[in-house]
Write a protein that holds these residues in place. Structure first.
Motif, mmCIF file in Angstrom:
data_model
loop_
_atom_site.group_PDB
_atom_site.id
_atom_site.type_symbol
_atom_site.label_atom_id
_atom_site.label_comp_id
_atom_site.label_asym_id
_atom_site.label_seq_id
_atom_site.Cartn_x
_atom_site.Cartn_y
_atom_site.Cartn_z
ATOM 1 N N UNK A 67 23.042 66.244 -1.470
ATOM 2 C CA UNK A 67 23.688 65.875 -2.730
ATOM 3 C C UNK A 67 24.121 67.094 -3.525
ATOM 4 N N UNK A 68 23.861 68.287 -3.012
ATOM 5 C CA UNK A 68 24.153 69.508 -3.753
ATOM 6 C C UNK A 68 25.439 70.170 -3.261
ATOM 7 N N UNK A 69 25.655 71.388 -3.737
ATOM 8 C CA UNK A 69 26.831 72.153 -3.321
ATOM 9 C C UNK A 69 26.767 72.443 -1.834
ATOM 10 N N UNK A 70 27.930 72.617 -1.244
ATOM 11 C CA UNK A 70 27.985 72.955 0.180
ATOM 12 C C UNK A 70 29.126 73.940 0.413
ATOM 13 N N UNK A 71 29.023 74.661 1.496
ATOM 14 C CA UNK A 71 30.093 75.558 1.939
ATOM 15 C C UNK A 71 30.243 75.380 3.442
ATOM 16 N N UNK A 72 31.466 75.373 3.894
ATOM 17 C CA UNK A 72 31.759 75.247 5.330
ATOM 18 C C UNK A 72 32.506 76.504 5.750
ATOM 19 N N UNK A 73 31.931 77.209 6.676
ATOM 20 C CA UNK A 73 32.490 78.473 7.145
ATOM 21 C C UNK A 73 33.043 78.252 8.554
ATOM 22 N N UNK A 74 34.346 78.483 8.697
ATOM 23 C CA UNK A 74 35.015 78.259 9.978
ATOM 24 C C UNK A 74 35.335 79.622 10.592
ATOM 25 N N UNK A 75 34.806 79.874 11.788
ATOM 26 C CA UNK A 75 35.025 81.139 12.484
ATOM 27 C C UNK A 75 35.885 80.862 13.715
ATOM 28 N N UNK A 76 36.958 81.635 13.865
ATOM 29 C CA UNK A 76 37.902 81.383 14.960
ATOM 30 C C UNK A 76 38.269 82.704 15.641
ATOM 31 N N UNK A 77 38.348 82.653 16.983
ATOM 32 C CA UNK A 77 38.771 83.825 17.763
ATOM 33 C C UNK A 77 40.055 83.442 18.499
ATOM 34 N N UNK A 78 41.130 84.167 18.216
ATOM 35 C CA UNK A 78 42.407 83.850 18.844
ATOM 36 C C UNK A 78 42.380 84.103 20.351
ATOM 37 N N UNK A 79 41.771 85.198 20.739
ATOM 38 C CA UNK A 79 41.710 85.546 22.155
ATOM 39 C C UNK A 79 40.249 85.514 22.603
ATOM 40 N N UNK A 80 39.935 84.627 23.527
ATOM 41 C CA UNK A 80 38.574 84.527 24.022
ATOM 42 C C UNK A 80 37.805 83.405 23.361
ATOM 43 N N UNK A 112 30.217 74.343 17.852
ATOM 44 C CA UNK A 112 31.324 74.919 18.603
ATOM 45 C C UNK A 112 32.341 73.857 18.989
ATOM 46 N N UNK A 113 33.599 74.254 18.981
ATOM 47 C CA UNK A 113 34.669 73.362 19.399
ATOM 48 C C UNK A 113 34.629 73.185 20.919
ATOM 49 N N UNK A 114 35.392 72.239 21.413
ATOM 50 C CA UNK A 114 35.370 71.947 22.855
ATOM 51 C C UNK A 114 35.807 73.144 23.676
ATOM 52 N N UNK A 115 36.750 73.928 23.190
ATOM 53 C CA UNK A 115 37.211 75.086 23.967
ATOM 54 C C UNK A 115 36.434 76.354 23.644
ATOM 55 N N UNK A 116 35.485 76.277 22.706
ATOM 56 C CA UNK A 116 34.590 77.384 22.437
ATOM 57 C C UNK A 116 35.165 78.511 21.600
ATOM 58 N N UNK A 117 36.390 78.370 21.083
ATOM 59 C CA UNK A 117 36.967 79.480 20.324
ATOM 60 C C UNK A 117 36.785 79.322 18.813
ATOM 61 N N UNK A 118 36.149 78.243 18.383
ATOM 62 C CA UNK A 118 35.953 77.991 16.949
ATOM 63 C C UNK A 118 34.535 77.496 16.712
ATOM 64 N N UNK A 119 33.931 78.001 15.627
ATOM 65 C CA UNK A 119 32.587 77.568 15.247
ATOM 66 C C UNK A 119 32.603 77.138 13.779
ATOM 67 N N UNK A 120 31.828 76.111 13.488
ATOM 68 C CA UNK A 120 31.722 75.591 12.128
ATOM 69 C C UNK A 120 30.270 75.691 11.681
ATOM 70 N N UNK A 150 35.720 91.729 9.194
ATOM 71 C CA UNK A 150 35.946 93.133 9.562
ATOM 72 C C UNK A 150 35.763 93.354 11.069
ATOM 73 N N UNK A 151 34.971 92.474 11.672
ATOM 74 C CA UNK A 151 34.738 92.593 13.121
ATOM 75 C C UNK A 151 35.908 92.042 13.934
ATOM 76 N N UNK A 152 36.936 91.529 13.276
ATOM 77 C CA UNK A 152 38.126 91.061 13.971
ATOM 78 C C UNK A 152 38.211 89.569 14.163
ATOM 79 N N UNK A 153 37.264 88.825 13.618
ATOM 80 C CA UNK A 153 37.297 87.370 13.736
ATOM 81 C C UNK A 153 37.953 86.757 12.500
ATOM 82 N N UNK A 154 38.631 85.642 12.697
ATOM 83 C CA UNK A 154 39.203 84.898 11.578
ATOM 84 C C UNK A 154 38.114 84.037 10.956
ATOM 85 N N UNK A 155 37.906 84.197 9.666
ATOM 86 C CA UNK A 155 36.896 83.410 8.952
ATOM 87 C C UNK A 155 37.564 82.748 7.759
ATOM 88 N N UNK A 156 37.475 81.419 7.681
ATOM 89 C CA UNK A 156 38.047 80.671 6.561
ATOM 90 C C UNK A 156 36.941 79.857 5.898
#
Length: 720
Positions: A67-80, A112-120, A150-156
């Motif tokens: 019932x409180x605040x939440x944050x969803x962090x999406x990590x994505x790797x374009x290659x690999x 992890x997503x089905x193709x493994x390139x995105x994590x939630x 900074x490590x090169x991953x897309x984070x939204x």
């Protein structure tokens, strides 16, 4: 009333420096009181009466962070993929940093997503998002994800913590409004003094209103967005009120009236319009309290404080400033001319326009009505829905995170539903949980049903479900209704998607309550002021027409997507559920401002002996310029807010700007003179029984300008 206002204006003009000193002292005292007893703005996002709110309260009572605040962090790797050693290490480090944030209660394992390139990763906080330690303070969240970026991953970022701290207001609307006001007034009146005086008075009123808002925040929850609405409306009406008084003051100066006497007469006549105009705005704003949401109540009260403050400043400070400005209020060419009354010249454009409309009122009225109805027609297709994160512009972290989740995990992952089984409310908790899971899994509109989770105290079981479509999809309403019907008794359905449905339905139902109250009270006020039934009825209908046209334009631009790109939006979106009630309450009051300005002068001319048609022509001629200037300023202010990044603020600014523009042009310049010419003396018809019941203000003749003591005879106040 006129007697009181004349004394007020004449006294203020007679002692301008005392008035200025008094206002300096008053502002200093208000600042001190606000500092001692005021509070800070505080959001309250609870929705009393919503079915989804019941589930939220149940979770809170049992100490569940869902019932409180939440944050969803999406990590994505374009290659690999993120399943290799470096990906797992990056996710582990990110999880640890998220867990160390202030008020972070738990961080879910990466999904992890089905193709493994995105994590939630989902973060639950130990306090609501409106908590003072969290509201507007998203820096720890941004700092936690920066090393991963900074490590090169897309984070939204997504979720309530990211949404409430993203895209702050830039203040564009206020700056555009003040600049436009100064430019319009200088061009229209040819005097820097006449242009600066209304703006200065409005700013003083806004400062006073700001102190009042601080005091209000000490007594109740006031949304941080409420001062923005108060500033938007207060700046517009504050300039309007002061401008109306300055224009009337300048008229008397041109007639050769002594300065103090001119200030008193302006306050007695234009000031009366200010009082009634402010009253109608206040009635409209207080109608927001009937919407049933704490946020709306705060919006209404804060804006009402701003309107009352600018009206008070206009009635007291403006006459004093007029005395100090004196004939510098007039353009330089007029100041050089003789002080004797000017010989009649060519009639103003607005007078010639009113005569043209009055000669053939029926075609003009029908043409204007067709235009307004055509603009309002799309409203029948309008769909309202609370704005989710898909409405934000491309390139923002909220939108990128939303799109990544929808692409990798399905659209419904952005708006999960949560079924809450209260063990104390069911006969068999195990059977109720099993029946809940079956009901969710059997609906083909639900893509994912998570395994049941028991609360820490063992009294609740939570079952999460993700629809096959996103939270703004038109099919959501039917889904929520059907799922609730299928769930066992004692099970509450809450979460983002059900809450959206409840808010949308509640506000749609309450809209008619707000409309009935605002229209009814405004009708009563205008009936008392103008001693007429048809004039207030016509005013209400025309205001409703202007607001409907604004709704129609919002539907075309945002829902149909026609021209949305010009506002920085790349796709269509439903009209926010917050808009209809908020727009109606504010716009109805603002439209009544112009109605009171115009009809007050028409009634004045009619009472002075002019026939019905001549009164319309003279009234429009006298007020056309001030209404046009005031409307141009308001439109600039509101369109300035349409440039803000928040999509809801864009809708608010565009809707209000369109409505005011239509109201000051099609309605005031065509429909009003045409319909009043058609009705003639019937405009001022009133049943005798109603005339006896309502309080009556009788106006005596204005005193001669040349009285030796400079003080006019006082009008008579009679109550029948």
């Amino acid at each position: 009333m006129r007697t009181l206002l004349h004394r007020l204006g004449h006294t203020s003009a007679a002692h301008p420096w005392r008035v200025l000193l008094g206002w300096v002292i008053a502002l200093a005292v208000a600042a001190g009181v606000a500092s001692a007893y005021g509070g800070q703005t505080q959001e309250n996002w609870d929705v009393p009466g919503a079915r989804a709110q019941q589930g939220v309260e149940l979770l809170r009572r049992h100490g569940e962070n869902a019932a409180n605040a939440d944050a969803r962090v999406v990590v994505h790797r374009d290659q690999g993929v993120l399943t290799d050693a470096s990906g797992r290490a990056a996710l582990a480090d990110l999880t640890a940093r998220l867990g160390r944030m202030p008020h972070a209660a738990s961080v879910s394992p990466p999904r992890l997503s089905a193709d493994g390139d995105t994590a939630l990763l989902s973060v639950e906080y130990d306090a609501p998002v409106t908590h003072r330690d969290l509201m507007g303070k998203g820096e720890p969240l941004v700092e936690a994800v920066e090393p991963t970026r900074d490590a090169g991953l897309q984070v939204e970022l997504n979720g309530t913590m990211a949404e409430q701290s993203a895209e702050p207001m830039k203040g564009t609307g206020e700056l555009i409004g003040i600049a436009a006001a100064l430019l319009v007034l200088v061009l229209a009146f040819g005097s820097v003094v006449a242009a600066g005086l209304p703006i200065g008075a409005a700013v003083v009123g806004l400062v006073l209103g700001g102190f009042g808002t601080t005091l209000l925040a000490g007594a109740m929850d006031v949304s941080p967005s409420a001062p923005m609405i108060g500033t938007m409306v207060g700046l517009g009406v504050g300039i309007d009120y002061a401008l109306l008084l300055v224009v009337r003051f300048a008229e008397h100066l041109r007639e050769g009236v002594e300065v103090r006497h001119a200030a008193g007469l302006a306050t007695a006549t234009a000031g009366r319009s200010v009082v009634f105009a402010a009253s109608t705005v206040l009635v409209s704003l207080l109608g927001l309290g009937l919407a049933g949401l704490p946020t709306y109540s705060a919006f209404g009260l804060v804006t009402a404080i701003s309107v009352a403050a600018v009206a008070l400043v206009s009635l007291t400070l403006v006459p004093a400033l007029c005395r100090l400005g004196g004939r510098r209020i007039l353009a330089r060419a007029e100041r050089r001319a003789t002080r004797r009354p000017r010989r009649p010249g060519r009639e103003p454009l607005t007078a010639r326009w009113a005569q043209r409309v009055g000669r053939r009122p029926l075609p003009w009225a029908l043409g204007a009505a067709v235009v307004m109805l055509a603009l309002a027609a799309p409203v029948v297709d309008m769909r309202t829905w609370p704005s989710d994160m898909s409405v934000h512009a491309e390139g923002t972290t909220l939108r990128e995170g939303y799109d990544l989740v929808a692409d990798e995990f399905g659209p419904g992952a952005n708006g999960a539903m949560l079924a809450v089984v209260d063990h104390a409310a069911v006969v068999s908790p195990r059977a109720a949980v099993a029946a809940t899971v079956r009901a969710l899994e059997s609906d083909d509109r639900i893509a994912v049903v998570a395994p049941p989770v028991t609360s820490r105290d063992g009294e609740l079981t939570l079952v999460s479900a993700e629809p096959v479509f996103g939270p703004a999809d038109a099919r959501v309403s039917d889904l929520v209704r059907d799922v609730r019907a299928d769930l066992p008794a004692g099970v509450d359905l809450t979460g983002l998607t059900p809450m959206y449905e409840d808010i949308s339905q509640m506000l749609a139902d309450r809209l008619w309550v707000v409309i009935a109250f605002v229209v009814g009270m405004s009708f009563l006020l205008l009936t008392m002021m103008f001693r007429s039934v048809l004039v207030p009825l016509k005013a209400a209908l025309m205001n409703l027409l202007s607001i409907s046209a604004a709704y129609g334009v919002l539907t075309v631009v945002f829902q149909w997507g026609w021209g949305a790109q010009l506002l920085g939006l790349d796709h269509s979106t439903p009209v926010s559920s917050w808009m209809p009630i908020l727009l109606f309450a504010i716009l109805f009051g603002l439209s009544m401002d112009y109605e009171v300005f115009l009809l007050g002068r028409i009634r004045e001319e009619y009472d002075g002996g002019a026939d019905a048609r001549a009164a319309v022509v003279r009234g429009l001629a006298a007020t056309g310029r001030v209404i046009s200037c005031a409307a141009a300023i308001m439109v600039a202010v509101f369109f300035g807010f349409a440039t803000e990044t928040d999509p809801v603020v864009k809708q608010l600014g565009l809707g209000m700007g369109v409505a005011v523009a239509l109201d000051a042009t099609v309605v005031r310049m065509v429909l009003v003179p045409a319909t009043m010419s058609l009705l003639g003396d019937l405009n001022w018809w009133m049943p005798r029984w109603l005339d006896r019941v309502l309080p009556r203000i009788r106006h005596a003749e204005e005193p001669a300008a040349g009285q030796s003591d400079g003080r006019p005879a006082e009008p008579e106040l009679v109550r029948v």
